[in-house]
Design an enzyme around this catalytic site. Structure first.
Site, PDB file in Angstrom:
ATOM      1  N   HIS A  19      34.482  91.581   0.855  1.00 17.50           N
ATOM      2  CA  HIS A  19      33.170  90.935   0.907  1.00 17.50           C
ATOM      3  C   HIS A  19      32.324  91.554   2.031  1.00 17.50           C
ATOM      4  CE1 HIS A  19      35.284  87.170  -0.807  1.00 17.50           C
ATOM      5  NE2 HIS A  19      34.498  87.634  -1.766  1.00 17.50           N
ATOM      6  N   LYS A  43      37.700  77.054  -8.849  1.00 17.63           N
ATOM      7  CA  LYS A  43      38.461  77.975  -8.002  1.00 17.63           C
ATOM      8  C   LYS A  43      39.334  77.250  -6.985  1.00 17.63           C
ATOM      9  CE  LYS A  43      35.769  82.180  -8.366  1.00 17.63           C
ATOM     10  NZ  LYS A  43      35.196  83.307  -7.630  1.00 17.63           N
ATOM     11  N   ARG A  94      35.627  95.398  -8.194  1.00 13.92           N
ATOM     12  CA  ARG A  94      36.905  95.936  -7.729  1.00 13.92           C
ATOM     13  C   ARG A  94      37.585  96.739  -8.811  1.00 13.92           C
ATOM     14  NH1 ARG A  94      38.431  90.108  -5.930  1.00 13.92           N
ATOM     15  NH2 ARG A  94      38.547  90.112  -8.165  1.00 13.92           N
ATOM     16  N   SER A 132      40.073  86.966  -2.751  1.00 12.76           N
ATOM     17  CA  SER A 132      40.274  85.728  -1.988  1.00 12.76           C
ATOM     18  C   SER A 132      41.429  84.913  -2.537  1.00 12.76           C
ATOM     19  CB  SER A 132      38.999  84.877  -2.003  1.00 12.76           C
ATOM     20  OG  SER A 132      37.971  85.515  -1.310  1.00 12.76           O
TER      21      SER A 132
END
Length: 170
Positions: A19, A43, A94, A132
């Site tokens: 990030h 999440k 990514r 994350s």
């Protein structure tokens, strides 16, 4: 000339080195970059929105980027971006799996507001595996997350894991 404003949205739970890389690079593309810290109950966040905003603010301050601000939001991204005066949404990629999801989101967002462009930045090769979700999982099972987050974020995550308890036998 009008100010070029970008929005980099995410849950940042927690903010990773990946990030930070996108923030640093995205801040060079616009006059002002708004980091939009959002809620996403699906999440299963480890940190509250306020905690994540404080974490992101601290990390941005450490980067010494004068054109970056952190704002929380709980709304449709395109409405938030328009409210900020943004003309650009910054998204990090990514892997191919990210691209498929982000491509679909960009298409939907364009249908909502075609005045706001989505710009994709590829994560630095060394940072591409970092997510994350995986950082939290590693921490919950007692693994080292120091290669993936800043030292301050590492302390935050470890403190939270100690509070909620580790998983598994080790």
């Amino acid at each position: 000339m009008t100010e070029r404003i970008g929005v980099y949205p995410g849950t940042f739970d927690p903010i990773t080195l990946g990030h930070a890389d996108i923030i640093r690079r995205g801040s060079k593309l616009v006059d002002r970059l708004v980091i939009g810290v959002t809620t996403n109950p699906s999440k299963n966040p480890m940190f509250s929105t306020d905690e994540r905003m404080e974490m992101v603010r601290r990390e941005v301050a450490d980067m010494k980027l004068g054109n970056v601000e952190v704002v929380g939001f709980n709304a449709l991204l395109m409405k938030f971006a328009a409210k900020q005066g943004a003309t650009v949404i910054v998204r990090g990629l990514r892997a191919v799996a990210d691209f498929e999801y982000e491509y679909q989101m960009a298409g939907m967002n364009q249908q909502i507001d075609d005045e706001i462009e989505t710009v994709f930045l590829m994560a630095d090769v060394s940072l591409q595996p970092i997510a994350s979700k995986l950082v939290k999982e590693i921490a919950l099972f007692g693994g080292s997350i120091s290669p993936f987050v800043s030292p301050a974020v590492c302390k935050d995550v470890i403190a939270r894991v100690e509070k909620i308890g580790r998983l598994g036998d080790y």
